[in-house]
Design a protein around this motif. Structure first.
Motif, PDB file in Angstrom:
ATOM      1  N   VAL A  35       0.843  -1.195   0.000  1.00  0.00           N
ATOM      2  CA  VAL A  35       0.000   0.000   0.000  1.00  0.00           C
ATOM      3  C   VAL A  35       0.881   1.248   0.000  1.00  0.00           C
ATOM      4  N   PHE A  36       1.955   1.192   0.784  1.00  0.00           N
ATOM      5  CA  PHE A  36       2.867   2.335   0.847  1.00  0.00           C
ATOM      6  C   PHE A  36       3.506   2.604  -0.518  1.00  0.00           C
ATOM      7  N   VAL A  37       4.040   1.555  -1.136  1.00  0.00           N
ATOM      8  CA  VAL A  37       4.743   1.758  -2.399  1.00  0.00           C
ATOM      9  C   VAL A  37       3.759   2.180  -3.493  1.00  0.00           C
ATOM     10  N   THR A  38       2.532   1.641  -3.421  1.00  0.00           N
ATOM     11  CA  THR A  38       1.496   2.069  -4.354  1.00  0.00           C
ATOM     12  C   THR A  38       1.261   3.561  -4.235  1.00  0.00           C
ATOM     13  N   PHE A  39       1.168   4.008  -2.976  1.00  0.00           N
ATOM     14  CA  PHE A  39       0.911   5.428  -2.766  1.00  0.00           C
ATOM     15  C   PHE A  39       2.056   6.278  -3.320  1.00  0.00           C
ATOM     16  N   VAL A  40       3.305   5.838  -3.075  1.00  0.00           N
ATOM     17  CA  VAL A  40       4.455   6.617  -3.545  1.00  0.00           C
ATOM     18  C   VAL A  40       4.433   6.725  -5.069  1.00  0.00           C
ATOM     19  N   PHE A  41       4.259   5.583  -5.757  1.00  0.00           N
ATOM     20  CA  PHE A  41       4.261   5.610  -7.221  1.00  0.00           C
ATOM     21  C   PHE A  41       3.102   6.450  -7.742  1.00  0.00           C
ATOM     22  N   ALA A  49      -4.470 -13.483 -11.137  1.00  0.00           N
ATOM     23  CA  ALA A  49      -3.821 -12.211 -10.805  1.00  0.00           C
ATOM     24  C   ALA A  49      -3.408 -11.480 -12.069  1.00  0.00           C
ATOM     25  N   LEU A  50      -2.821 -12.229 -13.008  1.00  0.00           N
ATOM     26  CA  LEU A  50      -2.334 -11.618 -14.241  1.00  0.00           C
ATOM     27  C   LEU A  50      -3.482 -11.045 -15.067  1.00  0.00           C
ATOM     28  N   THR A  51      -4.511 -11.873 -15.284  1.00  0.00           N
ATOM     29  CA  THR A  51      -5.638 -11.411 -16.095  1.00  0.00           C
ATOM     30  C   THR A  51      -6.313 -10.216 -15.446  1.00  0.00           C
ATOM     31  N   PHE A  52      -6.507 -10.316 -14.136  1.00  0.00           N
ATOM     32  CA  PHE A  52      -7.188  -9.247 -13.413  1.00  0.00           C
ATOM     33  C   PHE A  52      -6.399  -7.942 -13.532  1.00  0.00           C
ATOM     34  N   ALA A  53      -5.093  -8.016 -13.217  1.00  0.00           N
ATOM     35  CA  ALA A  53      -4.279  -6.798 -13.241  1.00  0.00           C
ATOM     36  C   ALA A  53      -4.224  -6.211 -14.648  1.00  0.00           C
ATOM     37  N   ASN A  80      -2.106   5.267 -12.814  1.00  0.00           N
ATOM     38  CA  ASN A  80      -0.893   5.858 -12.270  1.00  0.00           C
ATOM     39  C   ASN A  80      -0.134   4.896 -11.365  1.00  0.00           C
ATOM     40  N   ILE A  81      -0.484   3.624 -11.417  1.00  0.00           N
ATOM     41  CA  ILE A  81       0.253   2.635 -10.616  1.00  0.00           C
ATOM     42  C   ILE A  81       0.907   1.658 -11.593  1.00  0.00           C
ATOM     43  N   PRO A  82       2.209   1.410 -11.426  1.00  0.00           N
ATOM     44  CA  PRO A  82       2.891   0.494 -12.364  1.00  0.00           C
ATOM     45  C   PRO A  82       2.180  -0.850 -12.447  1.00  0.00           C
ATOM     46  N   ILE A  83       2.106  -1.389 -13.650  1.00  0.00           N
ATOM     47  CA  ILE A  83       1.384  -2.638 -13.856  1.00  0.00           C
ATOM     48  C   ILE A  83       2.036  -3.797 -13.103  1.00  0.00           C
ATOM     49  N   LEU A  84       3.363  -3.782 -13.025  1.00  0.00           N
ATOM     50  CA  LEU A  84       4.041  -4.862 -12.299  1.00  0.00           C
ATOM     51  C   LEU A  84       3.647  -4.844 -10.825  1.00  0.00           C
ATOM     52  N   LEU A  85       3.569  -3.630 -10.268  1.00  0.00           N
ATOM     53  CA  LEU A  85       3.150  -3.494  -8.870  1.00  0.00           C
ATOM     54  C   LEU A  85       1.735  -4.037  -8.690  1.00  0.00           C
ATOM     55  N   GLN A  86       0.857  -3.751  -9.666  1.00  0.00           N
ATOM     56  CA  GLN A  86      -0.515  -4.250  -9.551  1.00  0.00           C
ATOM     57  C   GLN A  86      -0.554  -5.775  -9.604  1.00  0.00           C
ATOM     58  N   ILE A  87       0.233  -6.350 -10.518  1.00  0.00           N
ATOM     59  CA  ILE A  87       0.256  -7.813 -10.619  1.00  0.00           C
ATOM     60  C   ILE A  87       0.716  -8.412  -9.296  1.00  0.00           C
ATOM     61  N   TYR A 106      -1.468 -10.682  -6.628  1.00  0.00           N
ATOM     62  CA  TYR A 106      -0.979 -12.043  -6.388  1.00  0.00           C
ATOM     63  C   TYR A 106      -0.547 -12.248  -4.938  1.00  0.00           C
ATOM     64  N   ASN A 107       0.283 -11.346  -4.424  1.00  0.00           N
ATOM     65  CA  ASN A 107       0.861 -11.546  -3.096  1.00  0.00           C
ATOM     66  C   ASN A 107      -0.025 -11.101  -1.961  1.00  0.00           C
ATOM     67  N   VAL A 108      -0.891 -10.129  -2.215  1.00  0.00           N
ATOM     68  CA  VAL A 108      -1.692  -9.604  -1.118  1.00  0.00           C
ATOM     69  C   VAL A 108      -3.117 -10.127  -1.162  1.00  0.00           C
TER      70      VAL A 108
END
Lengths: 361, 385
Positions: free
Chosen positions: A332-338, B255-259, B125-132, B136-138
């Motif tokens: 959540v933190f890194v999401t917010f930063v980006f 996770a991949l399809t969703f993101a 505005n959020i990198p796609i890799l971060l979303q994937i 997946y992880n959370v």
């Protein structure tokens, strides 16, 4: 005969003020009302639990996992690891060097804005910034200890990679855009092949190429470190996109401008550099900012080839045995930063778009 | 001499020759180094590895793949097919979400418009890799274990091992239902043509949409029951530690399809919004003053013009989605990049061949999509009379 003017009365309650707004915006038709209610329900379902988790029930104070006794988020984790997120493995006692670089950026930005000299000199002054920063962060001279690039990490690395990629790609991108617009067939085709090849493959494959194959391209003993390889890959990638953005800008310039330059007897380079390029860059600003935001987001991919940028640091600390199960807070933190970086960049782009829109409309 | 330098023709040729010479020299320098390095490090070359046994496991494959006997070529195909599967799924969902959100953003309903705007500004505005990694992880990792699976509507289950739905089993009689579906589509096509002709001649409208829906639902359904319900389901059931049977979608795939869908949908929504906004105001006003209903004016006046503007950027986004699907390698979904440029590369060590083949595959997909884009652009070009 006397006239009594009747005071104009207000419209009925239904047609004014808040109630009118409600009726015409939210409840104009049955379907619209249903949609409104549904979305309100959705907000009620999402927002209160989130704030409960992120703020009301959250833990802010403490130094380890045991401090997180309440149900909500454990921000202690982020606060404890914040140095890690910002500096990566950069040695503690040298953090001031990174901080100083951040501060210098604003100093130079200030100089760039207010120094009463020619634009060219301003750029020359600003060119000092990356040189100073390089000596500051990597060390090795002026009595500073050397810090190897594999120690660089976190937000610092993200910003370094992104800014070098964005800035280095612009001059090459301009050259390539000229190449693609050129009337000389060989130069034009070479530019087209490069641009279309790079744009047709994923960035990750270029990064892989840069990190695995690039060392084979040069004679034995010529070693690039991992960061430099990633930077080469990222710049090669970004150049193609910048070239297309600038070409788009050049296409928006009316043919009359080209013809006017020709009829004044300007040479090709005079025409391109003095007449076309300044106007093309102005037109291209929104898209240049867009491409820069895209690259900033794409820097996260360096984690796949083993560099520790901000996302990678969060990914890594999620596996820290002392802090297992807190990766949600990290993400959540890194999401917010980006998000904050990208969103403010895009707002800045909108601002520049308005500022440089000098058309007489 | 100076005359020669001043001649434009000479300078044009000279600059091109010099450029070409520099490029060729640079390329030959690189090739030379590559051959030297390969020889020194004893790396095998060539494409012989395609016929060797891959001997590594792949979790999901649409075609038959065996850990011990299948070749690298089969592994390559498995990866390629998975790339295509995840791309198609992503494109499908991204288009639907994007269309809805793009139209919703222009809604007069304040809350709906703001919510759509918020969604777009947040996710693009959020990198796609971060979303994937986040999904997946959370999110997916937080799902309950198979024993405490979340049951969505009957026999559909969701747990931290994946998403389980009943697998349809088609018996031979199902062929009649298929024929019925095809027949009803043909029928609707003819009804539509008839209705258009009638509209042109008399100005009377036929409720084609309603009739069409009725036909495509009733006709196959009737056939289905007459032919004796030739469709059954294999229902996923909890056996031991996990569900067995049914169709299973892994957390990686989800996770991949969703993101990918959520991320790309924001761009598609923006393309649709700008397309609709670009339609001249006079067009909307003209439609209104002709007495067209809001739905009619959207359908026959606004959308046909908006689509012309929106389609090219949307197809570009499809292309980006295909390229972004390579990020699956971060969570280990076995698509082309993970299988081929990941596992196969580490096992064979033939980086040059493998990375260039991977790049060529993506390049081929990209160029095919651009080709489609060019054809569509030509079709959509305003035809003057």
């Amino acid at each position: 005969m006397t006239y009594n003017l009747i005071q104009s009365s207000q419209p009925p309650v239904k047609n004014r003020g808040f109630l009118n707004w409600l009726l015409s915006n939210l409840f104009s038709t049955p379907a619209n009302s249903a949609l409104t209610l549904l979305s309100l329900l959705f907000l009620y379902w999402v927002l209160p639990p989130f704030f409960q988790w992120a703020i009301i029930d959250a833990n802010f104070i403490g130094s380890d996992k045991s401090a997180c006794t309440r149900d909500g988020a454990c921000w202690v984790f982020v606060i404890q690891k914040i140095d890690f997120f910002i500096y990566g493995f950069y040695p503690d006692e040298a953090h001031w060097r990174v901080n100083l670089s951040f501060v210098l950026f604003f100093v130079f930005g200030f100089l760039f804005r207010f120094l009463p000299v020619n634009f060219i000199y301003k750029i020359l002054v600003f060119m000092l910034y990356p040189i100073i920063t390089y000596f500051l962060i990597s060390g090795g001279s002026f009595g500073l200890d050397v810090v190897d690039t594999d120690k660089w990490g976190g937000l610092t690395l993200t910003l370094i990679v992104a800014s070098i990629g964005i800035v280095a790609a612009i001059p090459f991108g301009i050259v390539l855009a000229f190449g693609r617009k050129s009337k000389l067939p060989i130069i034009k085709n070479l530019s087209v092949i490069y641009i279309e090849f790079i744009r047709g493959v994923p960035l990750i494959s270029i990064l892989f190429m840069a990190s695995v194959i690039l060392p084979l391209f040069f004679p034995e003993g010529m070693n690039f470190d991992k960061l430099l390889r990633a930077l080469i890959g990222i710049t090669m990638f970004q150049v193609a996109y910048i070239a297309e953005v600038i070409r788009g800008g050049m296409q928006a310039i009316p043919t009359g401008q080209y013809e006017a330059a020709d009829s004044l007897g300007l040479s090709y380079w005079q025409k391109m550099l003095l007449i076309i390029l300044p106007q093309a860059l102005k037109v291209a600003i929104p898209n240049l900012i867009g491409a820069s935001i895209a690259l900033f987001k794409d820097t996260t991919l360096v984690l796949i080839i083993g560099l520790f940028d901000l996302l990678a640091m969060v990914h890594l600390t999620g596996t820290d045995n002392n802090w297992l199960g807190f990766d949600t807070e990290g993400y959540v933190f890194v999401t917010f930063v980006f998000w904050a970086f990208c969103f403010s960049l895009s707002k800045y782009g909108k601002f520049l778009e308005v500022k440089y829109n000098t058309d007489y409309r | 001499m100076f005359e020669l330098l001043n001649s434009r023709k000479f300078r044009n040729i000279a600059s091109q020759v010099i450029t070409l010479l520099v490029v060729v020299l640079f390329l030959s320098y690189i090739t030379n180094n590559v051959f030297n390095n390969i020889e020194q490090r004893g790396i095998t070359t060539g494409f012989g590895f395609f016929n060797q046994n891959a001997s590594f496991g792949i979790a999901e494959s649409a075609i038959e793949y065996n850990d011990t006997t299948s070749t690298y070529f089969t592994a390559f195909l498995v990866g390629l097919i998975n790339t295509l599967i995840v791309s198609f799924a992503g494109i499908f969902f991204a288009s639907i979400i994007g269309l809805i959100v793009g139209i919703a953003r222009l809604s007069k309903n304040y809350i709906i418009a703001k919510l759509s705007g918020f969604y777009i500004e947040l996710f693009r505005n959020i990198p796609i890799l971060l979303q994937i990694l986040f999904w997946y992880n959370v999110v997916l990792a937080a799902l309950p274990s198979p024993k405490q699976s979340i049951s969505l509507a009957g026999d559909i289950f969701l747990n931290n091992r994946g998403f389980y739905i009943p697998r349809p089993i088609f018996e031979s009689g199902f062929l009649f239902v298929l024929i019925a579906i095809i027949l009803s589509i043909v029928l609707i096509y003819f009804i539509n043509r008839f209705a258009n002709k009638k509209f042109d001649n008399t100005g009377k409208e036929t409720p084609v949409l309603l009739i069409g829906f009725a036909i495509i639902i009733i006709l196959p359904l009737l056939t289905y029951f007459i032919s004796g319900s030739p469709l059954s389901f294999e229902i996923p059931a909890l056996k031991g530690f996990n569900y067995v049977g049914g169709l299973n979608y892994s957390p990686e795939f989800l996770a991949l399809t969703f993101a990918l869908s959520i991320y790309t949908a924001t761009y598609i929504a923006e393309a649709i919004r700008s397309g609709i906004e670009a339609v001249a105001k006079g067009q909307k006003e003209a439609a209104k003053s002709l007495g067209l209903s809001p739905y009619k004016s959207l359908k026959i006046v606004i959308l046909p013009q908006a689509i012309r503007i929106a389609i090219p950027p949307i197809i570009n986004q499809y292309l980006n989605l295909v390229k972004n699907s390579s990020l699956a390698t971060a969570i280990g979904y076995p698509e082309l990049f993970t299988v081929f440029a990941g596992t196969a590369l580490t096992q064979t060590g033939q980086a040059i061949e493998i990375i260039f083949i991977t790049m060529l595959v993506y390049l081929f997909i990209s160029l095919s999509i651009s080709l489609v884009l060019n054809i569509v652009n030509k079709k959509l070009k305003v035809k003057g009379r």
